[in-house]
Scaffold this motif. Structure first.
Motif, PDB file in Angstrom:
ATOM      1  N   UNK A   1      48.410  43.934  50.936  1.00 15.81           N
ATOM      2  CA  UNK A   1      47.840  42.678  50.450  1.00 15.81           C
ATOM      3  C   UNK A   1      46.383  42.797  50.007  1.00 15.81           C
ATOM      4  N   UNK A   2      45.749  43.936  50.220  1.00 19.36           N
ATOM      5  CA  UNK A   2      44.303  44.058  49.979  1.00 19.36           C
ATOM      6  C   UNK A   2      43.912  43.706  48.543  1.00 19.36           C
ATOM      7  N   UNK A   3      44.615  44.242  47.561  1.00 26.33           N
ATOM      8  CA  UNK A   3      44.249  43.947  46.173  1.00 26.33           C
ATOM      9  C   UNK A   3      44.537  42.492  45.826  1.00 26.33           C
ATOM     10  N   UNK A   4      45.689  41.999  46.246  1.00 25.48           N
ATOM     11  CA  UNK A   4      46.056  40.612  45.957  1.00 25.48           C
ATOM     12  C   UNK A   4      45.024  39.650  46.557  1.00 25.48           C
ATOM     13  N   UNK A   5      44.599  39.905  47.787  1.00 20.95           N
ATOM     14  CA  UNK A   5      43.599  39.051  48.439  1.00 20.95           C
ATOM     15  C   UNK A   5      42.265  39.103  47.693  1.00 20.95           C
ATOM     16  N   UNK A   6      41.852  40.304  47.297  1.00 19.96           N
ATOM     17  CA  UNK A   6      40.581  40.450  46.586  1.00 19.96           C
ATOM     18  C   UNK A   6      40.648  39.756  45.224  1.00 19.96           C
ATOM     19  N   UNK A   7      41.746  39.934  44.495  1.00 14.31           N
ATOM     20  CA  UNK A   7      41.893  39.270  43.199  1.00 14.31           C
ATOM     21  C   UNK A   7      41.878  37.753  43.343  1.00 14.31           C
ATOM     22  N   UNK A   8      42.478  37.241  44.393  1.00 15.74           N
ATOM     23  CA  UNK A   8      42.459  35.796  44.635  1.00 15.74           C
ATOM     24  C   UNK A   8      41.015  35.317  44.795  1.00 15.74           C
ATOM     25  N   UNK A   9      40.216  36.068  45.532  1.00 14.31           N
ATOM     26  CA  UNK A   9      38.809  35.706  45.724  1.00 14.31           C
ATOM     27  C   UNK A   9      38.027  35.779  44.407  1.00 14.31           C
ATOM     28  N   UNK A  10      38.272  36.811  43.626  1.00 17.54           N
ATOM     29  CA  UNK A  10      37.574  36.972  42.345  1.00 17.54           C
ATOM     30  C   UNK A  10      37.929  35.814  41.414  1.00 17.54           C
ATOM     31  N   UNK A  11      39.199  35.560  41.261  1.00 13.19           N
ATOM     32  CA  UNK A  11      39.646  34.498  40.345  1.00 13.19           C
ATOM     33  C   UNK A  11      39.262  33.121  40.857  1.00 13.19           C
ATOM     34  N   UNK A  12      39.161  32.973  42.179  1.00 13.46           N
ATOM     35  CA  UNK A  12      38.744  31.703  42.763  1.00 13.46           C
ATOM     36  C   UNK A  12      37.308  31.341  42.432  1.00 13.46           C
ATOM     37  N   UNK A  13      36.544  32.318  41.994  1.00 12.74           N
ATOM     38  CA  UNK A  13      35.156  32.084  41.583  1.00 12.74           C
ATOM     39  C   UNK A  13      35.034  32.056  40.062  1.00 12.74           C
ATOM     40  N   UNK A  14      36.166  31.903  39.383  1.00 18.70           N
ATOM     41  CA  UNK A  14      36.207  31.842  37.914  1.00 18.70           C
ATOM     42  C   UNK A  14      35.574  33.071  37.264  1.00 18.70           C
ATOM     43  N   UNK A  15      35.794  34.220  37.881  1.00 20.20           N
ATOM     44  CA  UNK A  15      35.291  35.475  37.339  1.00 20.20           C
ATOM     45  C   UNK A  15      36.402  36.158  36.550  1.00 20.20           C
ATOM     46  N   UNK A  16      36.035  36.797  35.451  1.00 17.99           N
ATOM     47  CA  UNK A  16      37.011  37.586  34.700  1.00 17.99           C
ATOM     48  C   UNK A  16      37.132  38.960  35.347  1.00 17.99           C
ATOM     49  N   UNK A  17      38.325  39.530  35.265  1.00 21.58           N
ATOM     50  CA  UNK A  17      38.552  40.827  35.911  1.00 21.58           C
ATOM     51  C   UNK A  17      39.377  41.722  34.996  1.00 21.58           C
TER      52      UNK A  17
END
Length: 119
Positions: A81-97
């Motif tokens: 789940x590490x990547x999924x959790x991190x991506x959720x946090x990134x996208x939750x801040x309206x950041x592009x990835x």
């Protein structure tokens, strides 16, 4: 001190302004072009992530402007789940990835044997 996310977050917070990329030490297939691709991606995105085959990631990078985002809160480290959790946090801040190529990491003896066989 602290868990992996706290230690990586400290690097992002404490280094001078500008893009920062953190890579794992257990990625035998990493090459110079992977690092160059990550920094290039940060020219057009707020974050870059390199998925590992096990659900984690081998690289995380942040542009770090105008502020350093806290992207590691609640990440389930050493799990699928590490990547999924991190991506959720990134996208939750309206950041592009930007997502980089998937690479294997070596966490166990079986992973090492698989990598040596070229599988």
């Amino acid at each position: 001190e602290g868990d992996l996310g706290h230690r990586m977050g400290r690097l992002f917070r404490d280094l001078p302004p500008g893009p920062v990329v953190i890579i794992g030490a257990d990625i035998p297939g990493i090459e110079r072009h992977h690092i160059a691709e990550a920094f290039a991606a940060l020219g057009n995105h707020d974050a870059a992530i390199g998925p590992a085959e096990d659900g984690g990631y081998w690289l995380i990078g942040l542009k770090r402007r105008p502020r350093v985002a806290e992207i590691f809160h609640g990440v389930r480290w050493s799990s699928e789940h590490a990547m999924k959790d991190t991506l959720k946090n990134i996208r939750g801040q309206n950041m592009s990835v930007a997502t980089l190529p998937r690479l294997p990491d070596i966490d166990t003896g079986a992973d090492l044997a698989k990598w040596r066989r070229g599988a």
